[in-house]
Design a protein around this motif. Structure first.
Motif, PDB file in Angstrom:
ATOM      1  N   LEU A   3      -2.090   5.208  -8.221  1.00 19.52           N
ATOM      2  CA  LEU A   3      -1.644   3.814  -8.268  1.00 19.52           C
ATOM      3  C   LEU A   3      -0.331   3.695  -9.039  1.00 19.52           C
ATOM      4  CD1 LEU A   3      -5.010   1.913  -8.921  1.00 19.52           C
ATOM      5  CD2 LEU A   3      -3.639   1.877  -6.821  1.00 19.52           C
ATOM      6  N   GLU A   4      -0.242   4.432 -10.141  1.00 22.02           N
ATOM      7  CA  GLU A   4       0.988   4.407 -10.938  1.00 22.02           C
ATOM      8  C   GLU A   4       2.154   4.982 -10.144  1.00 22.02           C
ATOM      9  OE1 GLU A   4      -0.057   6.563 -14.420  1.00 22.02           O
ATOM     10  OE2 GLU A   4      -1.034   4.856 -15.413  1.00 22.02           O
ATOM     11  N   GLU A   5       1.899   6.072  -9.416  1.00 22.08           N
ATOM     12  CA  GLU A   5       2.943   6.678  -8.596  1.00 22.08           C
ATOM     13  C   GLU A   5       3.356   5.745  -7.469  1.00 22.08           C
ATOM     14  OE1 GLU A   5       1.297  10.371  -7.365  1.00 22.08           O
ATOM     15  OE2 GLU A   5       1.775  11.411  -9.247  1.00 22.08           O
ATOM     16  N   ALA A   6       2.352   5.074  -6.856  1.00 26.91           N
ATOM     17  CA  ALA A   6       2.647   4.132  -5.780  1.00 26.91           C
ATOM     18  C   ALA A   6       3.439   2.942  -6.313  1.00 26.91           C
ATOM     19  CB  ALA A   6       1.346   3.654  -5.132  1.00 26.91           C
ATOM     20  N   LYS A   7       3.049   2.479  -7.512  1.00 25.09           N
ATOM     21  CA  LYS A   7       3.756   1.362  -8.133  1.00 25.09           C
ATOM     22  C   LYS A   7       5.189   1.739  -8.461  1.00 25.09           C
ATOM     23  CE  LYS A   7       3.335  -1.885 -12.010  1.00 25.09           C
ATOM     24  NZ  LYS A   7       2.527  -2.262 -13.210  1.00 25.09           N
ATOM     25  N   GLN A   8       5.355   2.955  -8.994  1.00 25.58           N
ATOM     26  CA  GLN A   8       6.687   3.436  -9.326  1.00 25.58           C
ATOM     27  C   GLN A   8       7.537   3.593  -8.063  1.00 25.58           C
ATOM     28  OE1 GLN A   8       6.715   7.086 -11.522  1.00 25.58           O
ATOM     29  NE2 GLN A   8       8.935   7.227 -11.610  1.00 25.58           N
ATOM     30  N   LYS A   9       6.912   4.126  -7.014  1.00 24.11           N
ATOM     31  CA  LYS A   9       7.628   4.309  -5.756  1.00 24.11           C
ATOM     32  C   LYS A   9       8.031   2.965  -5.172  1.00 24.11           C
ATOM     33  CE  LYS A   9       7.233   6.448  -1.191  1.00 24.11           C
ATOM     34  NZ  LYS A   9       6.351   7.201  -0.259  1.00 24.11           N
ATOM     35  N   ALA A  10       7.109   1.989  -5.241  1.00 29.85           N
ATOM     36  CA  ALA A  10       7.410   0.654  -4.727  1.00 29.85           C
ATOM     37  C   ALA A  10       8.550   0.021  -5.515  1.00 29.85           C
ATOM     38  CB  ALA A  10       6.165  -0.226  -4.797  1.00 29.85           C
ATOM     39  N   ALA A  11       8.526   0.237  -6.858  1.00 29.91           N
ATOM     40  CA  ALA A  11       9.590  -0.313  -7.696  1.00 29.91           C
ATOM     41  C   ALA A  11      10.925   0.341  -7.360  1.00 29.91           C
ATOM     42  CB  ALA A  11       9.248  -0.095  -9.165  1.00 29.91           C
ATOM     43  N   GLU A  12      10.886   1.649  -7.137  1.00 30.19           N
ATOM     44  CA  GLU A  12      12.118   2.366  -6.782  1.00 30.19           C
ATOM     45  C   GLU A  12      12.643   1.907  -5.436  1.00 30.19           C
ATOM     46  OE1 GLU A  12      10.956   6.411  -6.985  1.00 30.19           O
ATOM     47  OE2 GLU A  12      11.087   6.537  -9.190  1.00 30.19           O
ATOM     48  N   GLU A  13      11.718   1.723  -4.489  1.00 32.04           N
ATOM     49  CA  GLU A  13      12.132   1.261  -3.166  1.00 32.04           C
ATOM     50  C   GLU A  13      12.682  -0.164  -3.228  1.00 32.04           C
ATOM     51  OE1 GLU A  13       8.703   1.740  -0.731  1.00 32.04           O
ATOM     52  OE2 GLU A  13       9.031   3.896  -0.428  1.00 32.04           O
ATOM     53  N   ALA A  14      12.020  -0.991  -4.069  1.00 27.70           N
ATOM     54  CA  ALA A  14      12.492  -2.372  -4.223  1.00 27.70           C
ATOM     55  C   ALA A  14      13.870  -2.386  -4.877  1.00 27.70           C
ATOM     56  CB  ALA A  14      11.500  -3.168  -5.061  1.00 27.70           C
ATOM     57  N   LYS A  15      14.040  -1.518  -5.886  1.00 28.32           N
ATOM     58  CA  LYS A  15      15.333  -1.425  -6.559  1.00 28.32           C
ATOM     59  C   LYS A  15      16.401  -0.941  -5.588  1.00 28.32           C
ATOM     60  CE  LYS A  15      17.644   0.804 -10.462  1.00 28.32           C
ATOM     61  NZ  LYS A  15      17.492   1.765 -11.603  1.00 28.32           N
ATOM     62  N   LYS A  16      16.058   0.064  -4.805  1.00 25.33           N
ATOM     63  CA  LYS A  16      16.999   0.608  -3.836  1.00 25.33           C
ATOM     64  C   LYS A  16      17.372  -0.452  -2.801  1.00 25.33           C
ATOM     65  CE  LYS A  16      17.533   4.331  -0.452  1.00 25.33           C
ATOM     66  NZ  LYS A  16      16.871   5.491   0.208  1.00 25.33           N
TER      67      LYS A  16
END
Length: 302
Positions: free
Chosen positions: A178-191
């Protein structure tokens, strides 16, 4: 003399017959008592078998054990009756032991190391914990030996501990995922935000311009340098459809030594936006069509 001998013999025979009859009677009464006791125990067995309620079955087992204890402590217990009690109690105990073993088997997960189902593992763990509590409360009546309870306790404790470890491992893995998915989502949102900003943002040494994200792909800026008008930035917005586009020009003029003639240094009528931190005047020309800055774009001086 002969008559006296015959009389003695007759008396002895009568005595012997009497003694024999007495012992035969005693034996008959004993067998009758044994038969009656065994019959009563058999009736208890039948009642136990016919009873469907588990609580009632346990109650029958308890009372039968108490009866056997009282009987064995009596003055003249018969071995056949004691054996019948023991046999009946053993059969009753088998009912509960079979139940214990069935529950233990049902909640023993053979695929624990590969199972990902936390709910199933947790349910089996709870069932085994409840089973151990039940066995512990009933062991005095349902288990013949204390070692039997020890064996159940060791098996169940070992299983519940392994279930706890597996649940912990799965929860940690789930949390990590979940933390990795959240981090990935945040990175994708930032990108995505950065990509969107790159498509909706323009800046130079004097100012920055932001346009609505709906304008992506429909706006542009070009730069021209003129001696009298300083640097000119041409902004245009050309969406699909008719009569929706517009444009505007921004003029940047060096105002280090001020603007002569009340600021009229440009070849066209302009509106002063303001001055930058390094003394450049920024002017906005007359907007064309539907406009550019009046249609949603914003300008920020540096």
């Amino acid at each position: 003399m002969k008559t006296k001998l015959i009389s003695i013999i007759s008396i002895l025979l009568i005595f012997i017959v009497g003694i024999s009859g007495y012992f035969m009677y005693q034996k008959a009464e004993k067998e009758k008592t044994i038969t009656k006791e065994i019959h009563n125990i058999s009736k208890i067995e039948n009642t136990f078998s016919e009873t469907e309620d588990r609580t009632e079955k346990l109650s029958i087992l308890k009372s039968t054990i108490e009866e056997m204890t009282d009987y064995d402590r009596s003055k003249k217990p018969f071995e056949k009756v004691s054996d019948k009690y023991a046999s009946s109690i053993s059969n009753m105990q088998k009912y509960f032991i079979k139940e214990y073993d069935s529950s233990l088997a049902e909640n023993t997960l053979s695929n624990l190391d590969s199972s990902e189902d936390i709910n199933t593992i947790a349910t089996s763990k709870d069932n085994l914990t409840a089973l151990l509590s039940t066995i512990e409360a009933e062991q005095e009546y349902t288990l013949a030996l204390s070692d039997d309870f020890t064996n159940y306790k060791q098996k169940i404790t070992s299983l519940t501990e392994s279930y706890t470890n597996r649940i912990t491992a799965l929860e940690e893995a789930k949390k990590k995922a979940l933390e990795e998915a959240k981090q990935k989502a945040a990175e994708e949102a930032k990108k995505k935000a950065e990509e969107e900003k790159a498509k909706t943002h323009y800046e130079n040494d004097y100012f920055s311009v932001d346009v609505p994200k709906e304008w992506i792909g429909y706006w542009s800026v070009t730069e021209e340098t003129h001696d009298t008008d300083g640097t000119i930035y041409q902004f245009s917005y050309d969406p699909s459809g008719e009569n929706n586009g517009g444009g505007a020009r921004i003029f940047v003029v060096d105002a280090t030594y001020g603007l002569p003639q009340n600021g009229q240094v440009l070849s066209e009528s302009c509106e002063l936006v303001g001055y930058t931190s390094n003394n450049f005047g920024v002017f906005k020309g007359i907007e064309a069509g539907a406009g550019f800055f009046s249609n949603g774009a914003t300008i920020t001086l540096k």
